[in-house]
Motif scaffolding. Structure first.
Motif, PDB file in Angstrom:
ATOM      1  N   VAL A  50       0.818  -1.175   0.002  1.00  0.00           N
ATOM      2  CA  VAL A  50      -0.148   0.164  -0.053  1.00  0.00           C
ATOM      3  C   VAL A  50       0.932   1.331   0.045  1.00  0.00           C
ATOM      4  O   VAL A  50       1.680   1.508   1.005  1.00  0.00           O
ATOM      5  CB  VAL A  50      -1.022  -0.045   1.285  1.00  0.00           C
ATOM      6  CG1 VAL A  50      -1.835   1.100   1.150  1.00  0.00           C
ATOM      7  CG2 VAL A  50      -1.880  -1.340   1.379  1.00  0.00           C
ATOM      8  N   HIS A 119      -1.263  -0.993  -4.131  1.00  0.00           N
ATOM      9  CA  HIS A 119      -2.544  -0.211  -3.856  1.00  0.00           C
ATOM     10  C   HIS A 119      -2.136   1.341  -3.735  1.00  0.00           C
ATOM     11  O   HIS A 119      -1.259   1.435  -2.751  1.00  0.00           O
ATOM     12  CB  HIS A 119      -3.393  -0.711  -2.864  1.00  0.00           C
ATOM     13  CG  HIS A 119      -4.769  -0.315  -2.679  1.00  0.00           C
ATOM     14  ND1 HIS A 119      -5.746  -0.958  -1.937  1.00  0.00           N
ATOM     15  CD2 HIS A 119      -5.560   0.764  -3.571  1.00  0.00           C
ATOM     16  CE1 HIS A 119      -6.969  -0.419  -2.109  1.00  0.00           C
ATOM     17  NE2 HIS A 119      -6.992   0.522  -2.935  1.00  0.00           N
ATOM     18  N   ILE A 121      -3.267   5.050  -2.622  1.00  0.00           N
ATOM     19  CA  ILE A 121      -4.282   5.844  -1.852  1.00  0.00           C
ATOM     20  C   ILE A 121      -4.000   6.735  -1.346  1.00  0.00           C
ATOM     21  O   ILE A 121      -2.742   7.177  -1.301  1.00  0.00           O
ATOM     22  CB  ILE A 121      -5.082   4.759  -0.687  1.00  0.00           C
ATOM     23  CG1 ILE A 121      -3.923   4.632   0.558  1.00  0.00           C
ATOM     24  CG2 ILE A 121      -5.582   3.540  -1.115  1.00  0.00           C
ATOM     25  CD1 ILE A 121      -4.587   4.167   1.646  1.00  0.00           C
ATOM     26  N   ALA A 132      -7.811   0.255   3.298  1.00  0.00           N
ATOM     27  CA  ALA A 132      -6.894  -0.321   2.309  1.00  0.00           C
ATOM     28  C   ALA A 132      -6.145  -1.674   3.060  1.00  0.00           C
ATOM     29  O   ALA A 132      -5.834  -2.913   2.345  1.00  0.00           O
ATOM     30  CB  ALA A 132      -5.688   0.526   1.783  1.00  0.00           C
ATOM     31  N   PRO A 136      -9.572  -4.199   1.143  1.00  0.00           N
ATOM     32  CA  PRO A 136      -8.707  -3.358   0.139  1.00  0.00           C
ATOM     33  C   PRO A 136      -9.476  -3.556  -1.278  1.00  0.00           C
ATOM     34  O   PRO A 136      -9.418  -2.576  -1.802  1.00  0.00           O
ATOM     35  CB  PRO A 136      -7.470  -4.546  -0.177  1.00  0.00           C
ATOM     36  CG  PRO A 136      -7.895  -5.824   0.686  1.00  0.00           C
ATOM     37  CD  PRO A 136      -8.737  -5.248   1.744  1.00  0.00           C
TER      38      PRO A 136
END
Length: 147
Positions: A50, A119, A121, A132, A136
């Motif tokens: 992330v 990911h 964000i 997340a 997710p």
């Protein structure tokens, strides 16, 4: 990487980030978050990463200067060349190369490590990091997935 392995074994989600690093050739250099994550991922083999930034994922333009910039929810082999063509630098000065560099590095990483997805964000959206980590698929942002 031992402290990170210990943190993961304890069920923690370690946070790493780019910074200035001493360098024998140049005296000092900037290590980006993506360079650090790439190094660690090739040794720890995570299933996902992330990245938390200012904007909520990847956009076809800079959403900070153009609120109509279209959000890109997923980057995958079928749209990567199209996405790459529209990515630019960052809104602010970024010595690590901006959004294009960030996404290219993460695309290379997911290509090299099958099963990994990344990911991206916003850390400024309330609840985004929690989502997340825990939910997710409903967390928003942009996912880079070559699976």
């Amino acid at each position: 990487i031992d402290p990170l392995v210990w943190a993961l074994d304890q069920g923690l989600a370690p946070m790493v980030y780019g910074d200035v690093a001493l360098d024998e050739e140049q005296g000092g250099t900037i290590l980006s978050t993506e360079q650090i994550l790439s190094y660690l991922a090739r040794r720890l083999y995570p299933s996902r990463l992330v990245l938390v930034g200012q904007v909520d994922g990847v956009f076809e333009g800079d959403p900070l200067s153009d609120p109509s910039a279209r959000h890109i929810p997923v980057i995958h082999p079928g749209n990567w060349q199209e996405v790459r063509a529209v990515l630019g630098g960052s809104h602010a000065t970024d010595v690590t190369g901006g959004m294009l560099s960030k996404v290219e590095e993460m695309v290379t990483l997911v290509q090299d490590l099958p099963g990994l997805w990344v990911h991206l964000i916003s850390g400024q959206r309330p609840g985004a990091l929690r989502a997340a980590l825990l939910e997710p698929l409903s967390a928003g942002g942009t996912v880079i997935d070559w699976g």
